[in-house]
Design a protein around this motif. Structure first.
Motif, mmCIF file in Angstrom:
data_model
loop_
_atom_site.group_PDB
_atom_site.id
_atom_site.type_symbol
_atom_site.label_atom_id
_atom_site.label_comp_id
_atom_site.label_asym_id
_atom_site.label_seq_id
_atom_site.Cartn_x
_atom_site.Cartn_y
_atom_site.Cartn_z
ATOM 1 N N GLU A 293 -72.623 18.500 -23.975
ATOM 2 C CA GLU A 293 -72.493 18.188 -22.551
ATOM 3 C C GLU A 293 -71.255 17.329 -22.302
ATOM 4 O O GLU A 293 -70.442 17.624 -21.412
ATOM 5 C CB GLU A 293 -73.746 17.457 -22.072
ATOM 6 C CG GLU A 293 -73.677 16.922 -20.649
ATOM 7 C CD GLU A 293 -73.737 18.001 -19.589
ATOM 8 O OE1 GLU A 293 -73.135 17.802 -18.511
ATOM 9 O OE2 GLU A 293 -74.368 19.048 -19.829
ATOM 10 N N GLN A 297 -67.738 18.543 -20.408
ATOM 11 C CA GLN A 297 -67.315 17.788 -19.236
ATOM 12 C C GLN A 297 -65.887 17.268 -19.385
ATOM 13 O O GLN A 297 -65.057 17.409 -18.481
ATOM 14 C CB GLN A 297 -68.263 16.599 -18.997
ATOM 15 C CG GLN A 297 -69.571 16.967 -18.334
ATOM 16 C CD GLN A 297 -70.390 15.729 -17.987
ATOM 17 O OE1 GLN A 297 -69.957 14.598 -18.198
ATOM 18 N NE2 GLN A 297 -71.577 15.941 -17.454
ATOM 19 N N THR A 300 -63.251 19.978 -19.574
ATOM 20 C CA THR A 300 -63.134 20.552 -18.229
ATOM 21 C C THR A 300 -62.292 19.658 -17.323
ATOM 22 O O THR A 300 -61.477 20.142 -16.536
ATOM 23 C CB THR A 300 -64.532 20.771 -17.619
ATOM 24 O OG1 THR A 300 -65.205 21.788 -18.369
ATOM 25 C CG2 THR A 300 -64.436 21.220 -16.166
ATOM 26 N N HIS A 354 -72.521 24.613 -16.649
ATOM 27 C CA HIS A 354 -71.070 24.464 -16.497
ATOM 28 C C HIS A 354 -70.391 25.840 -16.420
ATOM 29 O O HIS A 354 -69.237 25.996 -16.832
ATOM 30 C CB HIS A 354 -70.492 23.654 -17.656
ATOM 31 C CG HIS A 354 -70.894 22.210 -17.631
ATOM 32 N ND1 HIS A 354 -70.247 21.268 -16.864
ATOM 33 C CD2 HIS A 354 -71.910 21.560 -18.249
ATOM 34 C CE1 HIS A 354 -70.821 20.090 -17.024
ATOM 35 N NE2 HIS A 354 -71.839 20.237 -17.865
#
Length: 512
Positions: A293, A297, A300, A354
């Motif tokens: 996760e 994140q 990204t 996501h």
């Protein structure tokens, strides 16, 4: 003193019971963004490693095991049921020592090679480009070819593209026809090298970015839906500098995606047994899995800085659990327990949630290697807990993401804690809503409450994957020890769905 102890003990008991009985609310995040969960998130990976190809997928046309062009028919059926959207090949590290022309033409004329990365085994190249692409056609899976940048050349990769994609007019298209394949396969997914920071050449990000530009420039592109989807070799875990350089230095018109590799390994020096592990090892493995996760994140965020329109995809083309090879087994062979089912469920929920940036992923690997979905022993075959999770989750393929927010209860061990519950949801083209829930807590069930008014759901059914011990796994003697069963630990009242998720289990609900 006794009174103080008694009050402290009562307080501890009250907190523990309160924690167990707490109902966690999942809320739907309203958004105008209609994100689709790309089916390629559910991709797989087949490398020339151990018994993944030879003795796994491929037994040869002369085998007594039922096969189609040398590929086991029982595996073909199992993978079709799994709805495998894409399959990455020939590696991995193997890709950057693989020269594709060694694996085409009459098999008697193909040279043998030494697999220097995985045990120094000698391979006869009987499974090459034609065999792999024909197998993908049978499976209904898109091939994802990993090009050799480490020891190859731009010309070698250019000719490979021509061999598999050009209709006619090229020496390579004529060579394909000479080898018995009239029509091209039209391969669109292409990896430009693999792990260039490591086994692909121990390069710096800056050096590879320039090398990528050269290779990508000479890859003959297609048009429309046959346009090449070029994937740059991406970062190892939290190497954010690598992603920064690729996004900064590669022109957008030359790259469609950057990759990311991350394995759920608690200790690379001592990975531990795939079946003999304690709660501490389990907890640390889940900590590594949940880190996906954070990685997605942060990578990204870097990509958003250079590509706010999200035209460049993030492809996590290697992920999964990695333990010590079982004694006496082929390279990287490991069993697959409920711990691996937890890794799969948590990771796929991350990818689903996501899906605006993550457009593809590849579980490592498909047969007999690492977190395999299938294990074989001569004529025997068994489906692993990971297989069942991937099959339960394939309802999300190409469905519209339903953004959710959850304040997860904690899984506490030895004064350490992790979020216990993971959730993702989607609505498919037939109007069915699917909600995937994972509880990694080894001891406690967890209750989750979801308001269904926004979704218009009146009827629910579900499946659950669970077992009595987290170390449990399927064997060739008992292949169905762990398999999905009907789930009914839920209730609906006034449009509120309340679900009780058993310890270390995966639940998928379907509503309409």
């Amino acid at each position: 003193m006794k009174k103080l102890f008694l009050l402290t003990f009562i307080s501890f008991i009250f907190q523990n019971v309160s924690s167990q009985n707490k109902v966690v609310e999942v809320t739907i995040v309203k958004t105008e963004n209609k994100t689709i969960i790309n089916k390629h998130i559910y991709g797989h990976f087949a490398e020339h490693l151990g018994k993944c190809i030879y003795g796994g997928l491929f037994v040869g046309e002369d085998s007594n095991i039922s096969n189609t062009k040398g590929v086991r028919n029982d595996i073909i059926k199992a993978l079709k049921d799994l709805k495998v959207p894409n399959l990455r090949w020939p590696g991995g590290c193997f890709a950057d020592t693989y020269h594709w022309k060694d694996g085409i033409g009459p098999k008697k004329d193909r040279p043998s090679i030494v697999n220097r990365w995985w045990g120094g085994t000698v391979e006869d190249n009987s499974f090459g480009t034609n065999e792999f692409l024909d197998m993908c056609e049978v499976l209904g899976a898109e091939p994802y070819l990993a090009g050799n940048v480490g020891s190859g050349s731009p010309r070698e990769l250019e000719e490979w593209v021509q061999y598999v994609n050009y209709e006619s007019g090229s020496p390579m298209s004529e060579l394909r026809k000479k080898n018995g394949r009239e029509k091209p396969w039209k391969v669109t997914l292409w990896g430009v090298g693999n792990e260039m920071w490591g086994c692909g050449g121990n390069m710096t990000a800056e050096f590879y970015a320039n090398l990528y530009r050269q290779y990508a420039t000479f890859m003959p592109d297609g048009k429309g839906d046959k346009k090449l989807f070029r994937i740059a070799s991406g970062a190892n875990g939290d190497d954010y500098h690598w992603t920064e350089v690729l996004m900064r230095d590669i022109p957008k018109g030359l790259v469609e995606a950057v990759a990311l590799h991350w394995y759920s390994v608690s200790n690379w020096e001592k990975k531990g047994s795939s079946v003999k592990f304690d709660e501490n090892q389990y907890f640390e493995t889940m900590k590594a899995a949940i880190k996906m996760e954070e990685l997605v994140q942060k990578h990204t965020e870097i990509m958003d800085k250079y590509d706010p329109e999200k035209k460049v995809a993030l492809i996590v083309d290697e992920w999964g659990g990695w333990y010590d090879t079982e004694e006496g087994a082929s390279a990287l062979y490991q069993q697959n327990t409920m711990r691996d089912a937890m890794i799969a469920g948590v990771t796929l929920n991350v990818f689903n949630n996501h899906a605006d940036r993550v457009k593809g992923a590849n579980l490592a690997q498909i047969v007999n290697v690492l977190q395999a979905v299938i294990l074989t022993d001569k004529e025997k075959m068994v489906l692993t807990p990971t297989y069942h999770v991937m099959k339960m989750y394939n309802v999300h393929q190409d469905a519209q993401l339903i953004p959710l927010k959850i304040e997860s209860p904690k899984y506490v061990f030895d004064n350490k804690e992790l979020p216990a519950v993971s959730v993702s949801a989607s609505k498919d083209k037939a109007g069915l809503t699917h909600i995937s829930l994972v509880n990694i807590d080894l001891k406690k069930e967890n209750k989750v409450k979801i308001d269904l008014k926004e979704l218009g759901i009146k009827n629910i059914k579900g499946l659950v994957l669970s077992s009595s011990k987290v170390q449990d796994y399927n064997t060739f003697e008992n292949p169905d020890k762990i398999a999905p069963v009907v789930f009914n630990k839920f209730s609906i009242k006034n449009d509120i769905l309340e679900v009780t998720i058993p310890p270390f289990s995966v639940v998928v609900l379907e509503g309409k």
